[in-house]
Design a protein around this motif. Structure first.
Motif, mmCIF file in Angstrom:
data_model
loop_
_atom_site.group_PDB
_atom_site.id
_atom_site.type_symbol
_atom_site.label_atom_id
_atom_site.label_comp_id
_atom_site.label_asym_id
_atom_site.label_seq_id
_atom_site.Cartn_x
_atom_site.Cartn_y
_atom_site.Cartn_z
ATOM 1 N N ASP A 1 50.391 4.320 7.055
ATOM 2 C CA ASP A 1 49.433 3.467 7.775
ATOM 3 C C ASP A 1 49.984 2.055 7.846
ATOM 4 O O ASP A 1 50.979 1.727 7.199
ATOM 5 N N GLU B 1 50.061 7.843 10.803
ATOM 6 C CA GLU B 1 51.054 8.849 11.180
ATOM 7 C C GLU B 1 51.237 9.828 10.015
ATOM 8 O O GLU B 1 51.275 9.414 8.858
ATOM 9 N N LEU C 1 49.857 12.000 15.088
ATOM 10 C CA LEU C 1 49.192 10.708 15.013
ATOM 11 C C LEU C 1 47.704 11.028 14.885
ATOM 12 O O LEU C 1 47.152 11.702 15.756
ATOM 13 N N PRO D 1 43.897 10.788 15.282
ATOM 14 C CA PRO D 1 42.972 10.040 16.150
ATOM 15 C C PRO D 1 41.889 9.378 15.304
ATOM 16 O O PRO D 1 41.600 9.835 14.186
ATOM 17 N N GLY E 1 43.766 1.416 11.299
ATOM 18 C CA GLY E 1 44.337 1.701 12.621
ATOM 19 C C GLY E 1 45.117 2.987 12.627
ATOM 20 O O GLY E 1 44.685 3.989 12.061
ATOM 21 N N GLN E 2 46.287 2.915 13.245
ATOM 22 C CA GLN E 2 47.080 4.113 13.462
ATOM 23 C C GLN E 2 47.587 4.732 12.151
ATOM 24 O O GLN E 2 48.115 4.031 11.300
#
Lengths: 118, 140
Positions: free
Chosen positions: B81, B62, B10, B12, B59-60
């Protein structure tokens, strides 16, 4: 964190050799633009970027190199790169950069060619 | 046959997060016998996929790197994403000539990914964009 190094290694008449190392991203690209602008203002219209120590470049860094190319073209100068890694050389080839900038396998070859009137 | 090597991370939200993904590519690629030069091209493509995801995904992000110890060995990298999504077919092919006379000089990321990897598949919809790229040792 990948570091970035930039050093003006040689000034000889119109020629300036700039060594660039590490990761060319947005911050590094902006530093390159600022250095190129200063060198052009000082009258160095042949800018040779030695990429021997450059490990990786991203598309934001590339866009800033294009700004440098535009500045050099406006100054009717020459932009050159030497010693790119195979992956960076391939990136330049994909972009068609060789139509606008000179690319050399080594600094010695670049210095030889740039010191010879074309 | 040896098992596939798999790393999931993930990213940062910090500067140079994309380099975490390239470190994973390096580790997995080396373990299945990729050469340094091929890995350098894969890493460049992965940096571009991650930058797009970090910039537009909001955002996150992976990343999954899978190494298949086949002959020749094969790497698969998936970047996901959860941003608004986009339509890849609408993105213009960048032109250096046009960019040198214009303001916008960005837009090379996807073009580089497509030239550096054997396959690039993008599935994008609001809430999920998934970029899947593969490269064989010695491919392209």
């Amino acid at each position: 964190m990948e570091t970035f190094e930039l050093e003006v290694a040689l000034l000889r008449g119109p020629l300036a050799v700039i060594e660039v190392g590490g990761y060319i991203n947005n911050e590094a690209g902006e530093a390159i633009v600022a250095t190129a602008r200063r060198l052009l203002e000082e009258g160095h219209r042949q800018l040779l970027f030695d990429l021997k120590a450059t490990r990786i470049i991203n598309s934001i860094g590339i866009s800033l190199l294009l700004e440098v190319l535009e500045m050099v073209m406006e100054a009717k100068g020459t932009l050159a790169f030497c010693s790119p890694s195979p992956s960076i050389a391939k990136t330049f080839q994909i972009m068609g950069l060789a139509q606008y900038a000179r690319i050399f396998e080594s600094r010695a070859a670049a210095l030889d060619a740039l010191s010879t009137p074309s | 046959m040896a098992e596939a090597q798999r790393v999931r991370i993930l990213l940062p939200l910090q500067p140079q997060a994309e380099l975490m993904a390239t470190a994973a590519v390096e580790r997995v690629g080396r373990s299945i016998g990729f050469s340094r030069d091929t890995l350098a091209e894969v890493k460049l493509a992965v940096v571009e996929a991650c930058l797009n995801a970090l910039e537009y995904g909001g955002g996150q992000v992976e990343v999954e790197v899978v190494g298949f110890p086949e002959k020749p060995p094969r790497l698969e990298v998936v970047v996901v994403d959860h941003g608004p999504g986009f339509e890849p077919a609408t993105l213009p092919t960048p032109s250096l000539q046009a960019q040198l006379s214009g303001e916008r000089k960005r837009g090379w990321g996807l073009e580089l990914m497509r030239h550096l990897m054997d396959e690039v598949d993008i599935r994008s919809a609001p809430g999920c964009t998934r970029v899947r790229m593969t490269r064989r040792e010695g491919g392209r």
